[in-house]
Design a protein around this motif. Structure first.
Motif, PDB file in Angstrom:
ATOM      1  N   ALA A  35       6.993  48.294  32.010  1.00 10.75           N
ATOM      2  CA  ALA A  35       7.829  49.271  32.707  1.00 10.75           C
ATOM      3  C   ALA A  35       9.153  48.670  33.146  1.00 10.75           C
ATOM      4  O   ALA A  35      10.197  49.323  33.060  1.00 10.75           O
ATOM      5  N   MET A  36       9.122  47.449  33.645  1.00 13.46           N
ATOM      6  CA  MET A  36      10.333  46.847  34.202  1.00 13.46           C
ATOM      7  C   MET A  36      11.406  46.612  33.154  1.00 13.46           C
ATOM      8  O   MET A  36      12.589  46.525  33.472  1.00 13.46           O
ATOM      9  N   SER A  37      11.018  46.522  31.885  1.00 11.03           N
ATOM     10  CA  SER A  37      11.990  46.230  30.839  1.00 11.03           C
ATOM     11  C   SER A  37      12.796  47.454  30.428  1.00 11.03           C
ATOM     12  O   SER A  37      13.734  47.350  29.647  1.00 11.03           O
ATOM     13  N   ASP A  38      12.441  48.628  30.941  1.00 11.29           N
ATOM     14  CA  ASP A  38      13.130  49.849  30.542  1.00 11.29           C
ATOM     15  C   ASP A  38      13.166  50.807  31.724  1.00 11.29           C
ATOM     16  O   ASP A  38      12.134  51.144  32.299  1.00 11.29           O
ATOM     17  N   ARG A  39      14.352  51.267  32.097  1.00  8.12           N
ATOM     18  CA  ARG A  39      14.500  52.101  33.301  1.00  8.12           C
ATOM     19  C   ARG A  39      13.779  53.437  33.159  1.00  8.12           C
ATOM     20  O   ARG A  39      13.227  53.960  34.131  1.00  8.12           O
ATOM     21  N   LEU A  40      13.770  54.010  31.948  1.00 10.61           N
ATOM     22  CA  LEU A  40      13.084  55.284  31.754  1.00 10.61           C
ATOM     23  C   LEU A  40      11.566  55.110  31.892  1.00 10.61           C
ATOM     24  O   LEU A  40      10.891  55.930  32.524  1.00 10.61           O
ATOM     25  N   SER A  41      11.033  54.028  31.331  1.00 15.69           N
ATOM     26  CA  SER A  41       9.595  53.773  31.435  1.00 15.69           C
ATOM     27  C   SER A  41       9.193  53.542  32.886  1.00 15.69           C
ATOM     28  O   SER A  41       8.147  54.032  33.334  1.00 15.69           O
ATOM     29  N   LEU A  42      10.018  52.806  33.615  1.00 14.06           N
ATOM     30  CA  LEU A  42       9.723  52.551  35.026  1.00 14.06           C
ATOM     31  C   LEU A  42       9.730  53.859  35.814  1.00 14.06           C
ATOM     32  O   LEU A  42       8.844  54.106  36.636  1.00 14.06           O
ATOM     33  N   ALA A  43      10.727  54.712  35.549  1.00  6.52           N
ATOM     34  CA  ALA A  43      10.787  56.002  36.242  1.00  6.52           C
ATOM     35  C   ALA A  43       9.586  56.868  35.879  1.00  6.52           C
ATOM     36  O   ALA A  43       9.027  57.573  36.728  1.00  6.52           O
ATOM     37  N   GLY A  44       9.155  56.801  34.616  1.00  8.29           N
ATOM     38  CA  GLY A  44       7.991  57.561  34.198  1.00  8.29           C
ATOM     39  C   GLY A  44       6.723  57.080  34.856  1.00  8.29           C
ATOM     40  O   GLY A  44       5.896  57.886  35.307  1.00  8.29           O
ATOM     41  N   LEU A  45       6.540  55.775  34.924  1.00  8.91           N
ATOM     42  CA  LEU A  45       5.378  55.205  35.608  1.00  8.91           C
ATOM     43  C   LEU A  45       5.350  55.640  37.070  1.00  8.91           C
ATOM     44  O   LEU A  45       4.299  56.064  37.583  1.00  8.91           O
ATOM     45  N   ASN A  46       6.485  55.558  37.735  1.00  3.57           N
ATOM     46  CA  ASN A  46       6.539  55.957  39.144  1.00  3.57           C
ATOM     47  C   ASN A  46       6.228  57.439  39.321  1.00  3.57           C
ATOM     48  O   ASN A  46       5.592  57.838  40.307  1.00  3.57           O
ATOM     49  N   SER A  47       6.662  58.263  38.366  1.00  4.30           N
ATOM     50  CA  SER A  47       6.366  59.689  38.440  1.00  4.30           C
ATOM     51  C   SER A  47       4.877  59.949  38.281  1.00  4.30           C
ATOM     52  O   SER A  47       4.294  60.757  39.013  1.00  4.30           O
ATOM     53  N   VAL A  48       4.245  59.256  37.347  1.00  6.58           N
ATOM     54  CA  VAL A  48       2.807  59.444  37.117  1.00  6.58           C
ATOM     55  C   VAL A  48       2.003  59.109  38.365  1.00  6.58           C
ATOM     56  O   VAL A  48       1.174  59.908  38.828  1.00  6.58           O
ATOM     57  N   VAL A  49       2.219  57.923  38.937  1.00 10.17           N
ATOM     58  CA  VAL A  49       1.400  57.517  40.085  1.00 10.17           C
ATOM     59  C   VAL A  49       1.710  58.388  41.305  1.00 10.17           C
ATOM     60  O   VAL A  49       0.812  58.697  42.103  1.00 10.17           O
ATOM     61  N   ALA A  50       2.983  58.806  41.451  1.00 11.33           N
ATOM     62  CA  ALA A  50       3.336  59.658  42.598  1.00 11.33           C
ATOM     63  C   ALA A  50       2.674  61.032  42.475  1.00 11.33           C
ATOM     64  O   ALA A  50       2.173  61.579  43.463  1.00 11.33           O
ATOM     65  N   LEU A  51       2.675  61.614  41.277  1.00 10.59           N
ATOM     66  CA  LEU A  51       2.058  62.920  41.092  1.00 10.59           C
ATOM     67  C   LEU A  51       0.545  62.856  41.277  1.00 10.59           C
ATOM     68  O   LEU A  51      -0.060  63.776  41.846  1.00 10.59           O
ATOM     69  N   LEU A  52      -0.087  61.797  40.813  1.00 11.39           N
ATOM     70  CA  LEU A  52      -1.530  61.656  41.006  1.00 11.39           C
ATOM     71  C   LEU A  52      -1.867  61.558  42.492  1.00 11.39           C
ATOM     72  O   LEU A  52      -2.812  62.187  42.975  1.00 11.39           O
ATOM     73  N   SER A  53      -1.091  60.774  43.220  1.00 11.16           N
ATOM     74  CA  SER A  53      -1.307  60.648  44.659  1.00 11.16           C
ATOM     75  C   SER A  53      -1.074  61.982  45.359  1.00 11.16           C
ATOM     76  O   SER A  53      -1.777  62.335  46.312  1.00 11.16           O
ATOM     77  N   PHE A  54      -0.105  62.742  44.880  1.00 16.08           N
ATOM     78  CA  PHE A  54       0.253  64.032  45.454  1.00 16.08           C
ATOM     79  C   PHE A  54      -0.814  65.094  45.167  1.00 16.08           C
ATOM     80  O   PHE A  54      -1.169  65.888  46.041  1.00 16.08           O
ATOM     81  N   CYS A  55      -1.326  65.119  43.945  1.00  9.63           N
ATOM     82  CA  CYS A  55      -2.165  66.227  43.480  1.00  9.63           C
ATOM     83  C   CYS A  55      -3.654  66.053  43.746  1.00  9.63           C
ATOM     84  O   CYS A  55      -4.350  67.033  44.066  1.00  9.63           O
TER      85      CYS A  55
END
Length: 242
Positions: free
Chosen positions: A81-101
Motif C-alpha cells: 500500500a505504501m508504494s502507491d498513494r491510490l492503493s494506500l487510500a483504497g486500503l484505508n477506505s476498506v478498513v474504515a468502511l468495515l469498522s463503520f458498517c
C-alpha cells in the motif's frame, strides 16, 4: 472464554502505557475488539498496521468482556500500500468502511473471504479499482442494501439497462426511465460485468454505490457520516483517471 481465528487488522490504538486495543475483522467471529498487552513495543508495533493479516487468540473471563489478544503476524500489506498513494487510500477506505458498517461480534464469512482477496490485490494497481468497486457492491449486499441489476424495474426487460433507482436500488432501462431520467443514478457497464472497466466508469459506479452507503446504510446505523477515507480514495481515483 477463548477461541483462535485469523483476521484483518482494522485499527490499533494505544491503551495505557504499553498496551493497545486492536479492532480486527475475523473470519469466524466478525468484527472483534480486545487488548494486546505489550502492543506498543518495538517488537510488535511495526506489524500492527491496518490491513495486516494476523493469527489471533482471544481470551476473556466472560463472553461479554473486551478480552485480551495473543497475536502472531502472518503477513503485512503495508509495503504494497505504501508504494502507491491510490492503493494506500483504497486500503484505508476498506478498513474504515468495515469498522463503520459491521456490527461487533457478528460473523460475515463471505465478506471476510472477499475482503482478504481484495487486500491481497493491493500490489496489482491495474486491477485494484475494479476489485474495490465489486467489493463495495458486495458490502452493500451483505449489509442488506444490495442492488438488483437483473432486469428493468419498469419494463421487466434486461436490455439495455442504463440507470439505478435511488429509492429501490433496482436497474432501470433507458426506455423505462421516461421523464424520471434526471433523478436516476448511473449504471455504467462495469457494474454489469461488461466492457473494459475504465476508471471513469468505476468512478460513476462508486458514486452510485456511495448513494446507498450514505442514504440507506448510514441512516440505519444511526445516521453517522461515511468515513472520510472513502472520499479520499474517490478523489485519488478521479485524479488518476483525469
Amino acid at each position: 472464554m477463548d477461541w483462535r481465528d485469523t483476521g484483518i487488522l482494522l485499527s490499533a490504538r494505544r491503551h495505557g502505557e504499553t498496551s493497545a486495543i486492536l479492532e480486527v475483522f475475523t473470519a469466524e467471529h466478525g468484527r472483534h475488539m480486545g487488548v494486546l498487552r505489550g502492543g506498543t513495543s518495538r517488537k510488535i508495533a511495526p506489524s500492527l498496521q491496518p490491513g495486516a493479516q494476523l493469527d489471533l487468540t482471544w481470551r476473556a473471563r466472560l463472553e461479554d468482556h473486551m478480552g485480551a489478544w495473543t497475536v502472531e503476524p502472518q503477513r503485512s500489506r503495508a509495503a504494497s500500500a505504501m508504494s502507491d498513494r491510490l492503493s494506500l487510500a483504497g486500503l484505508n477506505s476498506v478498513v474504515a468502511l468495515l469498522s463503520f458498517c459491521l456490527p461487533e461480534r457478528e460473523a460475515h464469512p463471505a465478506l471476510y473471504a472477499r475482503t482478504e482477496s481484495l487486500l491481497d490485490l493491493l500490489a496489482e494497481r491495474e486491477l485494484w479499482p475494479l476489485a474495490y468497486m465489486r467489493w463495495e457492491m458486495a458490502l452493500l449486499d451483505e449489509m442488506g442494501f444490495g442492488l438488483d441489476l437483473s432486469a428493468c424495474a419498469v419494463t421487466g426487460t434486461n436490455e439495455p439497462l442504463d440507470y439505478v433507482s435511488p429509492r429501490t436500488g433496482r436497474a432501470v432501462s433507458a426506455f423505462g426511465a421516461g421523464d424520471w431520467v434526471a433523478r436516476l443514478l448511473p449504471l455504467p457497464p462495469v457494474m454489469l460485468g461488461r466492457g473494459t472497466a475504465p476508471d471513469g466508469e468505476i468512478l460513476d459506479a462508486l458514486r452510485t454505490t456511495g448513494h446507498f452507503l450514505e442514504n440507506r446504510l448510514a441512516p440505519a446505523l444511526g445516521d453517522r457520516p461515511l468515513p472520510a477515507a472513502r472520499g479520499l480514495f474517490l478523489d485519488r481515483l478521479a485524479r488518476q483517471s483525469s
